[in-house]
Write a protein that holds these residues in place. Structure first.
Motif, PDB file in Angstrom:
ATOM      1  N   LYS A  94       0.817  -1.223   0.000  1.00  0.00           N
ATOM      2  CA  LYS A  94       0.000   0.000   0.000  1.00  0.00           C
ATOM      3  C   LYS A  94       0.843   1.262   0.000  1.00  0.00           C
ATOM      4  CE  LYS A  94      -4.237  -1.712   2.082  1.00  0.00           C
ATOM      5  NZ  LYS A  94      -5.065  -1.722   3.299  1.00  0.00           N
ATOM      6  N   PHE A  95       2.132   1.134  -0.373  1.00  0.00           N
ATOM      7  CA  PHE A  95       3.015   2.298  -0.269  1.00  0.00           C
ATOM      8  C   PHE A  95       2.455   3.508  -1.015  1.00  0.00           C
ATOM      9  CE2 PHE A  95       6.603   4.848  -1.949  1.00  0.00           C
ATOM     10  CZ  PHE A  95       6.984   5.412  -0.749  1.00  0.00           C
ATOM     11  N   ILE A  96       1.971   3.310  -2.238  1.00  0.00           N
ATOM     12  CA  ILE A  96       1.426   4.441  -3.004  1.00  0.00           C
ATOM     13  C   ILE A  96      -0.022   4.725  -2.624  1.00  0.00           C
ATOM     14  CG2 ILE A  96       0.866   5.306  -5.317  1.00  0.00           C
ATOM     15  CD1 ILE A  96       3.846   5.297  -4.885  1.00  0.00           C
ATOM     16  N   SER A  97      -0.835   3.664  -2.457  1.00  0.00           N
ATOM     17  CA  SER A  97      -2.279   3.876  -2.287  1.00  0.00           C
ATOM     18  C   SER A  97      -2.651   4.365  -0.890  1.00  0.00           C
ATOM     19  CB  SER A  97      -3.040   2.583  -2.593  1.00  0.00           C
ATOM     20  OG  SER A  97      -2.683   1.572  -1.658  1.00  0.00           O
ATOM     21  N   ASP A  98      -1.910   3.949   0.141  1.00  0.00           N
ATOM     22  CA  ASP A  98      -2.215   4.383   1.513  1.00  0.00           C
ATOM     23  C   ASP A  98      -0.896   4.544   2.251  1.00  0.00           C
ATOM     24  OD1 ASP A  98      -3.154   4.906   4.015  1.00  0.00           O
ATOM     25  OD2 ASP A  98      -4.403   3.106   4.199  1.00  0.00           O
ATOM     26  N   THR A  99      -0.188   5.620   1.897  1.00  0.00           N
ATOM     27  CA  THR A  99       1.201   5.774   2.355  1.00  0.00           C
ATOM     28  C   THR A  99       1.299   5.839   3.872  1.00  0.00           C
ATOM     29  OG1 THR A  99       1.534   7.021   0.317  1.00  0.00           O
ATOM     30  CG2 THR A  99       3.334   7.051   1.891  1.00  0.00           C
ATOM     31  N   LYS A 100       0.336   6.496   4.518  1.00  0.00           N
ATOM     32  CA  LYS A 100       0.414   6.627   5.981  1.00  0.00           C
ATOM     33  C   LYS A 100       0.373   5.269   6.662  1.00  0.00           C
ATOM     34  CE  LYS A 100      -1.104  11.322   6.891  1.00  0.00           C
ATOM     35  NZ  LYS A 100      -2.187  12.205   7.303  1.00  0.00           N
ATOM     36  N   SER A 101      -0.559   4.405   6.245  1.00  0.00           N
ATOM     37  CA  SER A 101      -0.635   3.103   6.914  1.00  0.00           C
ATOM     38  C   SER A 101       0.586   2.260   6.557  1.00  0.00           C
ATOM     39  CB  SER A 101      -1.940   2.380   6.589  1.00  0.00           C
ATOM     40  OG  SER A 101      -1.913   1.881   5.279  1.00  0.00           O
ATOM     41  N   ALA A 102       1.121   2.439   5.347  1.00  0.00           N
ATOM     42  CA  ALA A 102       2.347   1.711   4.973  1.00  0.00           C
ATOM     43  C   ALA A 102       3.506   2.132   5.875  1.00  0.00           C
ATOM     44  CB  ALA A 102       2.682   1.971   3.506  1.00  0.00           C
ATOM     45  N   ILE A 103       3.604   3.429   6.163  1.00  0.00           N
ATOM     46  CA  ILE A 103       4.678   3.922   7.041  1.00  0.00           C
ATOM     47  C   ILE A 103       4.523   3.333   8.447  1.00  0.00           C
ATOM     48  CG2 ILE A 103       5.608   5.964   8.206  1.00  0.00           C
ATOM     49  CD1 ILE A 103       4.906   7.553   5.616  1.00  0.00           C
ATOM     50  N   ALA A 104       3.304   3.378   8.984  1.00  0.00           N
ATOM     51  CA  ALA A 104       3.078   2.845  10.335  1.00  0.00           C
ATOM     52  C   ALA A 104       3.419   1.357  10.386  1.00  0.00           C
ATOM     53  CB  ALA A 104       1.624   3.082  10.749  1.00  0.00           C
ATOM     54  N   ASP A 105       3.008   0.609   9.355  1.00  0.00           N
ATOM     55  CA  ASP A 105       3.319  -0.825   9.302  1.00  0.00           C
ATOM     56  C   ASP A 105       4.820  -1.062   9.208  1.00  0.00           C
ATOM     57  OD1 ASP A 105       0.647  -1.411   9.346  1.00  0.00           O
ATOM     58  OD2 ASP A 105       0.495  -2.032   7.244  1.00  0.00           O
ATOM     59  N   ALA A 106       5.498  -0.262   8.379  1.00  0.00           N
ATOM     60  CA  ALA A 106       6.939  -0.458   8.191  1.00  0.00           C
ATOM     61  C   ALA A 106       7.699  -0.183   9.489  1.00  0.00           C
ATOM     62  CB  ALA A 106       7.457   0.446   7.071  1.00  0.00           C
ATOM     63  N   TYR A 107       7.289   0.838  10.226  1.00  0.00           N
ATOM     64  CA  TYR A 107       7.924   1.120  11.521  1.00  0.00           C
ATOM     65  C   TYR A 107       7.739  -0.081  12.456  1.00  0.00           C
ATOM     66  CZ  TYR A 107       9.365   6.089  11.297  1.00  0.00           C
ATOM     67  OH  TYR A 107      10.016   7.273  11.038  1.00  0.00           O
ATOM     68  N   SER A 108       6.488  -0.549  12.549  1.00  0.00           N
ATOM     69  CA  SER A 108       6.177  -1.640  13.470  1.00  0.00           C
ATOM     70  C   SER A 108       6.910  -2.924  13.084  1.00  0.00           C
ATOM     71  CB  SER A 108       4.656  -1.837  13.461  1.00  0.00           C
ATOM     72  OG  SER A 108       4.330  -3.085  13.988  1.00  0.00           O
ATOM     73  N   HIS A 109       6.911  -3.240  11.781  1.00  0.00           N
ATOM     74  CA  HIS A 109       7.558  -4.454  11.292  1.00  0.00           C
ATOM     75  C   HIS A 109       9.077  -4.391  11.517  1.00  0.00           C
ATOM     76  CE1 HIS A 109       8.299  -7.947   8.761  1.00  0.00           C
ATOM     77  NE2 HIS A 109       9.149  -7.238   8.038  1.00  0.00           N
ATOM     78  N   THR A 110       9.675  -3.242  11.220  1.00  0.00           N
ATOM     79  CA  THR A 110      11.122  -3.092  11.384  1.00  0.00           C
ATOM     80  C   THR A 110      11.500  -3.244  12.856  1.00  0.00           C
ATOM     81  OG1 THR A 110      11.146  -1.593   9.480  1.00  0.00           O
ATOM     82  CG2 THR A 110      13.089  -1.575  10.907  1.00  0.00           C
ATOM     83  N   ASP A 111      10.674  -2.692  13.736  1.00  0.00           N
ATOM     84  CA  ASP A 111      10.937  -2.789  15.175  1.00  0.00           C
ATOM     85  C   ASP A 111      10.886  -4.241  15.633  1.00  0.00           C
ATOM     86  OD1 ASP A 111      11.407  -1.657  17.784  1.00  0.00           O
ATOM     87  OD2 ASP A 111       9.298  -2.001  18.236  1.00  0.00           O
TER      88      ASP A 111
END
Length: 294
Positions: A94-111
Motif C-alpha cells: 500500500k506504499f502508493i495507495s495508503d502511504t500513511k498506513s504503509a509507514i506505520a506498518d513499516a515502523y512496526s515491522h522493522t521494530d
C-alpha cells in the motif's frame, strides 16, 4: 535474506574515520528536489547517529526517502533501522495507495524484526527515527523519539514532528496505563532509564517505549522551501527558527547541512550531530538552476 547485498553496498556511506565529519548530497532525477547531509560524532568518542538519503522509483513515481536515526545503548539499533526501514516501506503493497498506513506498518515491522534479531544480545540498544517521504506533491514526516523535522514554509519555521519525551502529558499517561513509570533522573526518564518515550528497540522497556510513529502530511507547493531533519545534537543548542534562518540563504543543501552541524559544534553540543536538508525546487527554479554548481 535478500537485503544482505544492499546492506554491504549501503554501509559505505556511514564509515567514520575516527571522528572525521562526513557530508554529501544529490538531486532527484526529476529536478524537483535536492538534498544534502552532514554527520559528525562531535564531542562523543563513539558514533551512534545514522542517516539515510535515498531516491527510488516505486510504480513509476520518483520517491525521496530521508531519515535520521539516533542510537542509544550502542549503534546496533540505529544501524539496523537505517538498513531496513525504507526497504520494508517501499516493498509495502500500500506504499502508493495508503502511504500513511504503509509507514506505520513499516515502523512496526522493522521494530519487531530488530527485536527478533537481537535475541542473542544482552545489551538493550534502541534508536530514534525522524523520516521524510516524498511522493509526488506529498511530504510525509514520521517520527519516534527526539530527532526532529522542521520545514520552512513561506519563510516561517514550522516543526512537523513532535519530540517524544516521557514528561509530555499524553506520553506519561500512555506509559503509566501500560504499567510503567516516569521519574526524574537528571532529566525525565521512562523507568528512570530512557529519556525518550518512543523508539525502535529497547527490548526491556518495549511495553512502554513503542515504535508507533506520529505522521504528519504536508503539501509540496511553491510556499514549501526546505526541510531540515536532525538529531538532538543540533536541536539541543539551535532553535527551529535559528536553523531555518541559517539555511535560508544557502542554496546548496549539503553546504546548509554542514553549516548547521558546525554551528551546533561551536555552540558546545555534547552529542553526535547529524543533519539532512532537502530543498524543494519550484518549476521556475528547477529549470533555471542547471547551470549552478551541483
Amino acid at each position: 535474506m535478500g537485503y544482505l547485498n544492499s546492506v554491504l553496498s549501503s554501509s559505505s556511506n556511514q564509515v567514520h574515520a575516527d571522528d572525521a565529519p562526513v557530508s554529501g548530497g544529490g538531486l532527484s532525477q526529476n529536478g524537483k528536489f535536492s538534498y544534502g547531509y552532514a554527520s559528525s560524532p562531535g564531542k562523543r568518542s563513539s558514533m551512534e547517529d545514522f542517516y539515510e538519503t535515498r531516491i527510488d522509483g516505486v510504480d513509476g513515481e520518483v520517491v525521496g526517502l530521508f531519515g535520521v536515526f539516533d542510537g542509544h545503548g550502542g549503534a546496533r539499533a540505529a544501524e539496523y533501522v537505517k538498513q531496513n526501514l525504507f526497504s520494508n516501506l517501499i516493498r509495502h503493497p500500500k506504499f502508493i495507495s495508503d502511504t500513511k498506513s504503509a509507514i506505520a506498518d513499516a515502523y512496526s515491522h522493522t521494530d519487531s524484526e530488530f527485536l527478533k534479531s537481537e535475541n542473542t544480545q544482552n545489551r538493550d540498544a534502541g534508536s530514534t527515527a525522524s523520516t521524510a517521504i516524498l511522493v509526488g506533491d506529498r511530504l510525509l514526516v514520521a517520527n519516534v523519539g527526539d530527532s526532529r523535522a522542521v520545514i520552512c514554509r513561506g519563510g516561517n519555521a514550522i516543526a512537523v514532528s513532535r519530540d517524544h519525551k516521557p514528561d509530555q502529558t499524553d506520553e506519561r499517561q500512555r506509559i503509566e496505563d501500560a504499567g510503567g513509570f516516569v521519574m526524574w533522573a537528571g532529566t525525565w526518564r521512562v523507568g528512570g532509564v530512557l529519556a525518550v518515550s518512543r523508539a525502535f528497540g529497547d527490548r526491556l522497556l518495549k511495553q512502554y517505549v513503542v515504535a508507533d510513529p506520529e505522521i504528519q502530511e504536508e503539501k509540496v507547493d511553491s510556499s514549501l522551501e526546505f526541510l531540515i531533519l536532525a538529531s538532538d545534537g543540533l536541536w539541543d543548542v539551535v532553535t527551529n527558527e535559528e536553523a531555518v534562518s541559517m539555511v535560508k540563504p544557502i542554496k546548496d543543501p549539503e553546504d546548509a547541512a554542514k553549516r548547521l552541524m558546525q554551528e551546533a559544534h561551536q555552540r558546545g553540543s555534547a552529542d553526535n550531530i547529524t543533519v539532512v536538508v532537502v530543498r524543494f525546487l519550484g518549476d521556475q527554479e528547477g529549470s533555471s538552476s542547471h547551470g549552478g554548481s551541483g
